[in-house]
Design a protein around this motif. Structure first.
Motif, PDB file in Angstrom:
ATOM      1  N   PHE A   7      -3.572   6.835   2.901  1.00 31.91           N
ATOM      2  CA  PHE A   7      -3.425   5.392   3.075  1.00 31.91           C
ATOM      3  C   PHE A   7      -3.437   5.026   4.554  1.00 31.91           C
ATOM      4  O   PHE A   7      -4.053   4.041   4.963  1.00 31.91           O
ATOM      5  N   PHE A  11      -5.759   2.455   6.306  1.00 29.03           N
ATOM      6  CA  PHE A  11      -5.197   1.262   6.955  1.00 29.03           C
ATOM      7  C   PHE A  11      -5.729   1.122   8.372  1.00 29.03           C
ATOM      8  O   PHE A  11      -6.180   0.054   8.782  1.00 29.03           O
ATOM      9  N   GLN A  37      -1.273  -8.033   5.682  1.00 34.74           N
ATOM     10  CA  GLN A  37      -0.204  -7.031   5.526  1.00 34.74           C
ATOM     11  C   GLN A  37       0.335  -7.015   4.105  1.00 34.74           C
ATOM     12  O   GLN A  37       0.586  -5.963   3.541  1.00 34.74           O
ATOM     13  N   GLU A  38       0.493  -8.191   3.542  1.00 37.37           N
ATOM     14  CA  GLU A  38       0.981  -8.246   2.165  1.00 37.37           C
ATOM     15  C   GLU A  38      -0.026  -7.585   1.227  1.00 37.37           C
ATOM     16  O   GLU A  38       0.346  -6.855   0.299  1.00 37.37           O
ATOM     17  N   PHE A  40      -2.063  -5.207   1.978  1.00 34.20           N
ATOM     18  CA  PHE A  40      -1.985  -3.757   2.166  1.00 34.20           C
ATOM     19  C   PHE A  40      -0.713  -3.174   1.533  1.00 34.20           C
ATOM     20  O   PHE A  40      -0.717  -2.052   1.059  1.00 34.20           O
ATOM     21  N   VAL A  41       0.366  -3.949   1.549  1.00 35.92           N
ATOM     22  CA  VAL A  41       1.588  -3.465   0.882  1.00 35.92           C
ATOM     23  C   VAL A  41       1.306  -3.249  -0.600  1.00 35.92           C
ATOM     24  O   VAL A  41       1.654  -2.222  -1.186  1.00 35.92           O
ATOM     25  N   LEU A  44      -0.736  -0.252  -1.043  1.00 34.31           N
ATOM     26  CA  LEU A  44       0.047   0.972  -0.887  1.00 34.31           C
ATOM     27  C   LEU A  44       0.830   1.291  -2.166  1.00 34.31           C
ATOM     28  O   LEU A  44       0.945   2.441  -2.573  1.00 34.31           O
ATOM     29  N   GLU A  45       1.351   0.237  -2.786  1.00 32.60           N
ATOM     30  CA  GLU A  45       2.134   0.444  -4.005  1.00 32.60           C
ATOM     31  C   GLU A  45       1.284   0.985  -5.156  1.00 32.60           C
ATOM     32  O   GLU A  45       1.803   1.567  -6.090  1.00 32.60           O
TER      33      GLU A  45
END
Lengths: 156, 369
Positions: A7, A11, A37-38, A40-41, A44-45
């Motif tokens: 990740f 990123f 960013q949100e 990408f969060v 990531l999850e």
């Protein structure tokens, strides 16, 4: 499928491009960073699933666009005339003033802008853009063509 | 067409982004949400246990416990020693504290209530002989004595505290950071707020200093306190000072990246901190939710100085609260007393340290926001 090792690598490779793409879609670099960013969060999850996708960046971009729509709806619900977009001025304002082309692109209809950003900023092929937007490759080309015409007309 | 592409990319080239900072923010946010999700599951499980416990007690005792159970005429020694509560129904509710007990309503950590982490830490430190128990004010000793034992664990790993009056433990660099972050006055006050932590009882492990202050955006500093800072720690410290000069969080919202500790996560309510190794701890009550001032009062109490009548009064009320909790669990009376104590502690704080910068932050507002 694009090789995506971790990740973090993904990123570092894509974040800047995504923020810039979202920036063209929104009107504030701060908003663009927040939205990116949100996105990408969330990526990531779900990373194990996202990394298997043909275009992970396409997934993140779609997520970012959905978040941006949600943000705009929220703003409209609050009837806040200029909350974070529009005439919002942030640290990038000075830079923004120099980027005439960005402002011209931002005035394009959403669908044209989206196709243009995916192609020109994120560097995707017509087929990739078509897959992400769920439309025919010909429609992508059509949107970009109309976007170019509009831009030329406005600059003339 | 290429012209549009080139011009667009040229225009966007002027934008410079902090990719590394953003990556930290993304990881921090994702980790915090994972914690919250886990906490939600644990909360549901606890709620189920409480309901099941209430049902069982209603079967065995005829009715579920309710309301304050300190009855007029109850033997004082029974109230003074929580362990005598072991055979009474309230024990169950004491074992499963609910959020309303905590200074922080959304806190679902294993222990609730302000300063309880500090209480347990003080007891443990006193038991190990590393803390000048005799120097503590009797009211403080009584407060510690009123708290039942429990073991703090995170992921099954025990840790150890040492609580002390800290000025001699703080390096000039840390002190400078505290001053630059909190202001000179609060930095001076922070002598009462700082707690040093040595994890796992390992003498070689890195000490951390926690400065609990309510100035600024729910600020917690997690800094190496050892006089010989590691190279990385020094780098972090320098980064912390650099970030602080901006006066804002790099991401504009994430407290966890404030000081650029990649593995650190600081949450508004229960503070999980990881540094150098994947170990952490939860310091309940030492949060922006209202625990730091109480903790400051406790620190004043153990510092050996003479306490004022106001301080003694508050400490005695804290003892009363612990007893009330021991006997009646999460009662409305306990909650009211807790609020009353917090109001008095706020008044005490203001009297001693003046109004701090974040006094507009509601003491009982949502945590972590």
């Amino acid at each position: 499928m694009v090789s995506v090792p971790t990740f973090d690598v993904f990123f570092e490779r894509e974040y800047e491009r995504l923020v810039k793409a979202v920036y063209v879609m929104t009107s504030s670099i701060t908003e663009a960073e927040d939205v990116a960013q949100e996105a990408f969060v969330r990526c990531l999850e779900r990373w194990e699933r996202v990394r298997q996708m043909d275009s992970p960046i396409g997934y993140v971009f779609r997520t970012a666009m959905n978040l941006n729509r949600k943000r705009i709806r929220s703003i409209l619900r609050r009837r806040d005339p200029e909350p974070q977009g529009g005439a919002f001025v942030d640290g990038m304002h000075a830079v923004d003033e120099r980027i005439d082309i960005v402002r011209l692109v931002r005035d394009l209809p959403f669908a044209q802008r989206e196709a243009l950003v995916l192609t020109f900023v994120l560097g995707m092929t017509t087929d990739e853009v078509a897959a992400i937007l769920g439309i025919a490759p010909g429609s992508v080309r059509g949107r970009i063509h109309r976007a170019r015409q509009t831009l030329q007309g406005r600059e003339a | 067409m290429d012209d549009v592409r080139d011009r667009l990319q040229d225009g966007l080239r002027a934008i410079d982004l902090d990719v590394e900072g953003a990556l930290i923010a993304v990881h921090t946010t994702a980790r915090r949400r994972a914690h919250r999700r886990r906490a939600g599951v644990i909360g549901l499980a606890l709620a189920s246990c409480v309901i099941a416990g209430a049902f069982l007690f209603s079967v065995f005792y005829g009715s579920a416990p309710s309301g304050p159970s300190i009855m007029p005429g109850a033997p004082p020694d029974r109230l003074a020693d929580p362990t005598t509560c072991a055979n009474r129904p309230c024990t169950v509710f004491r074992s499963f504290p609910v959020g309303s007990l905590s200074a922080c309503p959304t806190d679902v950590s294993p222990v609730g209530g302000f300063g309880r982490g500090a209480l347990a830490a003080g007891k443990r430190a006193a038991a190990s002989g590393s803390w000048p128990w005799d120097a503590a004010h009797p009211a403080t000793q009584a407060l510690f004595a009123s708290e039942s034992d429990y073991t703090e664990r995170l992921d099954g790993k025990p840790f150890d505290f040492s609580v002390m009056s800290i000025p001699q433990r703080v390096t000039p660099a840390v002190q400078a950071l505290v001053e630059s972050t909190c202001g000179r006055e609060l930095a001076a006050a922070s002598r009462d707020l700082v707690m040093t932590v040595r994890r796992g009882g390992d003498e070689t492990s890195l000490d951390l200093v926690f400065v609990g202050t309510r100035a600024g955006p729910r600020l917690w500093l997690a800094l190496p306190a050892a006089s010989e800072l590691s190279e990385r720690a020094q780098g972090d410290l320098a980064e912390a000072q650099r970030q602080n000069t901006r006066g804002t969080l790099p991401s504009g919202r994430e407290i966890g990246v404030l000081f650029g500790f990649p593995e650190q996560e600081v949450r508004g309510c229960s503070d999980f901190v990881e540094y150098d190794e994947p170990r952490g701890f939860c310091m309940d009550g030492w949060s922006g939710g209202g625990g730091s001032r109480e903790a400051a009062l406790l620190a004043a109490g153990i510092s050996g100085r003479t306490l004022t009548s106001q301080e003694v009064g508050i400490l005695e009320e804290m003892v009363a609260l612990q007893r009330l909790r021991a006997s009646s669990g999460a009662s409305a009376e306990a909650a009211e007393l807790e609020r009353e104590i917090s109001r008095e502690v706020d008044a005490w704080w203001e009297l001693n340290y003046g109004k701090s910068a974040d006094d507009d932050v509601p003491a009982y507002g949502p945590c972590g926001t």
